[in-house]
Scaffold this motif. Structure first.
Motif, PDB file in Angstrom:
ATOM      1  N   UNK A  40     -14.142-118.452  55.914  1.00  0.00           N
ATOM      2  CA  UNK A  40     -14.554-118.716  57.466  1.00  0.00           C
ATOM      3  C   UNK A  40     -15.238-117.694  58.092  1.00  0.00           C
ATOM      4  N   UNK A  41     -15.134-116.285  57.594  1.00  0.00           N
ATOM      5  CA  UNK A  41     -15.920-115.071  57.820  1.00  0.00           C
ATOM      6  C   UNK A  41     -17.248-115.502  57.389  1.00  0.00           C
ATOM      7  N   UNK A  42     -17.410-115.715  56.001  1.00  0.00           N
ATOM      8  CA  UNK A  42     -18.704-115.942  55.491  1.00  0.00           C
ATOM      9  C   UNK A  42     -19.644-116.929  56.267  1.00  0.00           C
ATOM     10  N   UNK A  43     -18.850-118.276  56.470  1.00  0.00           N
ATOM     11  CA  UNK A  43     -19.428-119.087  57.077  1.00  0.00           C
ATOM     12  C   UNK A  43     -19.962-118.462  58.526  1.00  0.00           C
ATOM     13  N   UNK A  44     -19.244-118.000  59.404  1.00  0.00           N
ATOM     14  CA  UNK A  44     -19.645-117.581  60.820  1.00  0.00           C
ATOM     15  C   UNK A  44     -20.654-116.423  60.370  1.00  0.00           C
ATOM     16  N   UNK A  45     -20.792-115.569  59.584  1.00  0.00           N
ATOM     17  CA  UNK A  45     -21.919-114.481  59.358  1.00  0.00           C
ATOM     18  C   UNK A  45     -23.110-115.323  59.033  1.00  0.00           C
ATOM     19  N   UNK A  46     -23.013-116.483  58.132  1.00  0.00           N
ATOM     20  CA  UNK A  46     -24.025-117.021  57.712  1.00  0.00           C
ATOM     21  C   UNK A  46     -24.664-117.789  58.806  1.00  0.00           C
ATOM     22  N   UNK A  47     -23.937-118.562  59.705  1.00  0.00           N
ATOM     23  CA  UNK A  47     -24.697-119.239  61.003  1.00  0.00           C
ATOM     24  C   UNK A  47     -25.271-118.465  61.733  1.00  0.00           C
ATOM     25  N   UNK A  48     -24.739-116.925  61.955  1.00  0.00           N
ATOM     26  CA  UNK A  48     -25.324-116.224  62.752  1.00  0.00           C
ATOM     27  C   UNK A  48     -26.322-115.440  62.159  1.00  0.00           C
ATOM     28  N   UNK A  49     -26.185-114.967  60.877  1.00  0.00           N
ATOM     29  CA  UNK A  49     -27.164-113.978  60.426  1.00  0.00           C
ATOM     30  C   UNK A  49     -28.411-114.707  59.577  1.00  0.00           C
ATOM     31  N   UNK A  50     -27.748-115.823  58.814  1.00  0.00           N
ATOM     32  CA  UNK A  50     -28.837-116.384  57.936  1.00  0.00           C
ATOM     33  C   UNK A  50     -28.717-118.062  58.368  1.00  0.00           C
ATOM     34  N   UNK A  51     -29.116-118.584  59.384  1.00  0.00           N
ATOM     35  CA  UNK A  51     -29.379-119.920  59.830  1.00  0.00           C
ATOM     36  C   UNK A  51     -29.806-120.917  58.947  1.00  0.00           C
ATOM     37  N   UNK A  52     -30.746-120.259  58.318  1.00  0.00           N
ATOM     38  CA  UNK A  52     -31.337-121.293  57.205  1.00  0.00           C
ATOM     39  C   UNK A  52     -30.881-121.222  55.896  1.00  0.00           C
ATOM     40  N   UNK A  53     -29.833-120.542  55.673  1.00  0.00           N
ATOM     41  CA  UNK A  53     -28.931-120.435  54.345  1.00  0.00           C
ATOM     42  C   UNK A  53     -29.652-119.641  53.295  1.00  0.00           C
ATOM     43  N   UNK A  54     -29.191-119.811  52.253  1.00  0.00           N
ATOM     44  CA  UNK A  54     -29.871-118.723  50.969  1.00  0.00           C
ATOM     45  C   UNK A  54     -31.119-119.432  50.774  1.00  0.00           C
ATOM     46  N   UNK A  55     -31.375-120.762  50.590  1.00  0.00           N
ATOM     47  CA  UNK A  55     -32.712-120.920  49.990  1.00  0.00           C
ATOM     48  C   UNK A  55     -33.796-120.866  51.322  1.00  0.00           C
ATOM     49  N   UNK A  56     -33.442-121.042  52.407  1.00  0.00           N
ATOM     50  CA  UNK A  56     -34.275-120.901  53.447  1.00  0.00           C
ATOM     51  C   UNK A  56     -34.663-119.354  53.733  1.00  0.00           C
ATOM     52  N   UNK A  57     -33.617-118.416  53.586  1.00  0.00           N
ATOM     53  CA  UNK A  57     -33.810-116.858  53.552  1.00  0.00           C
ATOM     54  C   UNK A  57     -34.677-116.526  52.567  1.00  0.00           C
ATOM     55  N   UNK A  58     -34.302-116.981  51.357  1.00  0.00           N
ATOM     56  CA  UNK A  58     -35.191-116.498  50.082  1.00  0.00           C
ATOM     57  C   UNK A  58     -36.579-116.782  50.474  1.00  0.00           C
ATOM     58  N   UNK A  59     -36.889-118.135  50.827  1.00  0.00           N
ATOM     59  CA  UNK A  59     -38.073-118.515  51.230  1.00  0.00           C
ATOM     60  C   UNK A  59     -38.967-117.683  52.194  1.00  0.00           C
ATOM     61  N   UNK A  60     -38.149-117.461  53.234  1.00  0.00           N
ATOM     62  CA  UNK A  60     -38.816-116.505  54.355  1.00  0.00           C
ATOM     63  C   UNK A  60     -39.151-115.158  53.718  1.00  0.00           C
ATOM     64  N   UNK A  61     -38.259-114.653  52.639  1.00  0.00           N
ATOM     65  CA  UNK A  61     -38.394-113.149  52.351  1.00  0.00           C
ATOM     66  C   UNK A  61     -39.619-113.396  51.540  1.00  0.00           C
ATOM     67  N   UNK A  62     -39.733-114.282  50.559  1.00  0.00           N
ATOM     68  CA  UNK A  62     -40.776-114.521  49.699  1.00  0.00           C
ATOM     69  C   UNK A  62     -42.126-114.553  50.362  1.00  0.00           C
ATOM     70  N   UNK A  63     -42.075-115.469  51.341  1.00  0.00           N
ATOM     71  CA  UNK A  63     -43.399-115.577  52.322  1.00  0.00           C
ATOM     72  C   UNK A  63     -43.721-114.371  52.741  1.00  0.00           C
ATOM     73  N   UNK A  64     -42.905-113.393  53.321  1.00  0.00           N
ATOM     74  CA  UNK A  64     -43.150-112.086  53.730  1.00  0.00           C
ATOM     75  C   UNK A  64     -43.541-111.052  52.650  1.00  0.00           C
ATOM     76  N   UNK A  65     -43.126-111.057  51.586  1.00  0.00           N
ATOM     77  CA  UNK A  65     -43.570-110.279  50.465  1.00  0.00           C
ATOM     78  C   UNK A  65     -45.004-110.620  50.102  1.00  0.00           C
ATOM     79  N   UNK A  66     -45.332-112.070  50.253  1.00  0.00           N
ATOM     80  CA  UNK A  66     -46.600-112.412  49.965  1.00  0.00           C
ATOM     81  C   UNK A  66     -47.588-111.926  50.709  1.00  0.00           C
ATOM     82  N   UNK A  67     -47.301-112.016  51.871  1.00  0.00           N
ATOM     83  CA  UNK A  67     -48.126-111.671  53.124  1.00  0.00           C
ATOM     84  C   UNK A  67     -48.535-110.028  53.116  1.00  0.00           C
ATOM     85  N   UNK A  68     -47.364-109.338  52.695  1.00  0.00           N
ATOM     86  CA  UNK A  68     -47.398-107.947  52.375  1.00  0.00           C
ATOM     87  C   UNK A  68     -48.467-107.685  51.247  1.00  0.00           C
ATOM     88  N   UNK A  69     -48.380-108.362  50.524  1.00  0.00           N
ATOM     89  CA  UNK A  69     -49.080-108.109  48.863  1.00  0.00           C
ATOM     90  C   UNK A  69     -50.492-108.199  49.229  1.00  0.00           C
TER      91      UNK A  69
END
Lengths: 332, 250
Positions: A303-332
């Motif tokens: 339950x705690x994980x789900x609440x944390x997920x919804x609040x902190x990572x609303x796009x889920x694991x793949x969504x967040x990973x995608x955003x991080x990847x896009x940020x890294x690409x922009x920075x490179x």
């Protein structure tokens, strides 16, 4: 960005296959590397990924949140159990056909009622109907085995049964895992085609703007009904694959918390991406298993994980990973 | 013969007579403006004709066929399309997808479940061509939810236009955009509509647009038709100016 992944006239199938190939190879060799228990968990994960993939056709692509997918999963599992109990069948291929037909029939029926509504009304209706099936499985114990459930022995795969010299775990970890992996890959490929088909585009249009979709000539009710059926059949198929692995089916899989787990998987992985529910299902399966082993308050932990997920990572694991990847690409 | 003819068309919301026995006709090839103050019944009339609302009574004939009981889908197939006052788009799809979906639906291909959308090259080419006509080629790959309001207004019309309608309703095509953008938007729409011979009904509050771009004007008031005529006739019509502006024309 993630929405764009769902959109576009689609990536080339060749590119998709090329990018997925390393993952497929990895999944193929894992049983030879992992301990049998972990491979079994992965098998469960792949099975649940099929269910989550089906579920997400409704949530991610059509904008309908079902709280009743346990019903279709249960129909698939009980269809197999009935085929064993009443028809004395042991063929996995027949189990798959039977579960597909049974879940298609039930989803078609449920869909007639549910897809006329959206939002909370749709969610509540699916929940209520799944509870009807749960109570039937619970009360008609002379048919369903009640809380004791129904046993399902290890099936024959393509006509091949467990050899006398072979231990059941080895069969499940190698032969059955490979079988599940092939069905899983077929389901992923089929779902990818569906969401990138004109029909898939129409579903996304319905999700975004129902009124406009109607005014370009999309027959909303019919499209939702078909999506509901496809979604339910995928989940029913997952139920059919799950029950020989588990060896037993009980009314628990028809109960609403099981629907909640499927929702959890999609949210955990990210329901706005195609691969999100797959990742979510596999991760959830490990997460739940280790949480159960770690504490008696495992539901609280999840339950705690789900609440944390919804609040902190609303796009889920793949969504967040995608955003991080896009940020890294922009920075490179 | 009229392309569209409504007879005693009526829609009441409780005590409110939104459309009250309206006889409304549109001739083929015309660009007709529907004007009136807020609450006059313009949008309700269009909603009734396009199928968004069901009429309490009366009849709608399109190309000589009674379409009063037809579904929205049936009316689209008959050749009636519309844009919306509040832009109605598929925001998480690209602009190209938005238009392509209309074409898929028009061609009866939207129900194809087991073939990739990308295989229908002709449809994507047509969608790109439609965007080009509307000056939106540069936005093809952008999400519809991420483009400017004026562009969204054009895309809204483009989505309806891609259905190849015989009759196109444009519900306030320039509302919510800056004064500077209004004329270019209307120039684009007007040139496309006239060059393709599409009959159009424009609901508009901006009188400059109404007088500059329409062949004929119908003025509604309290659910009924107050006046009808050419732009010059309407400009000189005292009851219209009194109703719309509040003082008689000098």
């Amino acid at each position: 960005m993630t929405a764009a992944v769902l959109s576009g006239e689609g990536r080339s199938p060749v590119k998709v296959v090329a990018s997925a190939a390393p993952v497929v190879v990895l999944l193929w060799v894992l049983p030879y590397v992992l301990a049998p228990y972990k491979t079994l968990l992965l098998t469960y994960g792949l099975v649940m990924a099929i269910a989550a993939l089906g579920f997400n056709l409704l949530l991610g692509y059509t904008g309908l949140l079902s709280f009743g997918h346990s019903a279709f999963f249960g129909v698939g599992a009980y269809a197999v159990a009935f085929m064993v109990k009443y028809l004395d069948l042991t063929s996995m291929e027949l189990f798959i056909v039977g579960a597909t037909v049974a879940s298609a029939f039930v989803t078609a029926l449920f869909g007639l009622v549910c897809v006329r509504y959206t939002r909370i009304f749709f969610s509540i209706l699916t929940l209520a109907l799944s509870q009807v099936l749960w109570s039937l499985a619970f009360k008609f114990f002379w048919v369903t085995g009640g809380t004791d459930g129904l046993r399902v022995p290890t099936p024959r795969l393509l006509g091949r049964a467990v050899a006398a010299s072979e231990d059941k775990t080895t069969f499940l970890v190698h032969a059955y895992y490979s079988y599940v992996l092939v069905v899983f890959l077929a389901c992923v490929a089929l779902m990818w085609v569906i969401v990138n088909s004109p029909f898939g585009k129409a579903l996304q249009a319905i999700r975004d703007n129902e009124t406009r979709a109607e005014f370009v000539g999309v027959q909303i009710w019919r499209y939702r009904w078909i999506a509901f059926m496809v979604s339910g059949v995928f989940t029913g198929l997952a139920g059919a694959l799950w029950v020989p692995l588990n060896g037993l089916t009980t009314p628990d899989i028809l109960y609403w918390p099981f629907s909640g787990e499927i929702v959890f998987m999609a949210v955990l992985g990210g329901f706005r991406t195609f691969s999100g529910p797959i990742v979510g299902a596999i991760v959830f399966n490990y997460l739940k298993t280790y949480a159960v082993g770690f504490t008696v308050y495992w539901q609280l932990l999840l339950g705690v994980i789900l609440v944390t997920l919804v609040l902190a990572l609303p796009t889920g694991i793949t969504g967040t990973a995608g955003q991080l990847l896009a940020r890294l690409r922009r920075a490179a | 013969m009229s392309l569209l003819l409504t007879t005693k068309l009526t829609k009441h919301f409780g005590e409110n007579r939104a459309v009250d026995g309206v006889d409304f006709a549109v001739r083929e090839g015309q660009v007709l403006a529907l004007i009136g103050s807020n609450g006059a019944g313009k949008t309700s009339l269009v909603n009734l004709i396009s199928g968004l609302l069901r009429a309490d009574s009366g009849q709608i004939q399109f190309r000589g066929v009674d379409v009063t009981a037809e579904s929205v889908h049936g009316r689209i197939r008959a050749g009636i399309a519309r844009s919306f006052q509040l832009v109605n788009l598929f925001d998480q799809l690209t602009c190209l997808d938005n238009v392509a979906l209309s074409i898929f639906a028009r061609e009866g291909k939207a129900r194809k479940l087991f073939s990739l959308a990308r295989r229908y090259r002709g449809i994507w080419e047509e969608a790109a061509e439609v965007l080009h006509r509307f000056g939106l080629d540069g936005k093809a790959r952008m999400l519809a939810g991420g483009i400017a309001q004026g562009e969204r207004k054009l895309l809204d019309v483009a989505v309806a236009y891609a259905l190849h309608p015989r009759l196109l309703f444009l519900d306030e095509p320039t509302s919510g955009v800056s004064t500077r953008e209004k004329a270019p938007i209307m120039d684009t729409i007007s040139s496309i509509v006239r060059s393709q011979g599409i009959t159009a009904v424009i609901i508009e509050h901006d009188m400059d647009i109404v007088f500059n771009y329409s062949d004929r004007i119908v003025c509604m008031h309290q659910g009924t038709i107050l006046a009808e005529g050419t732009p010059d006739e309407i400009r000189r019509n005292e009851s219209v100016t009194t109703t719309l502006i509040g003082t008689p024309a000098s």
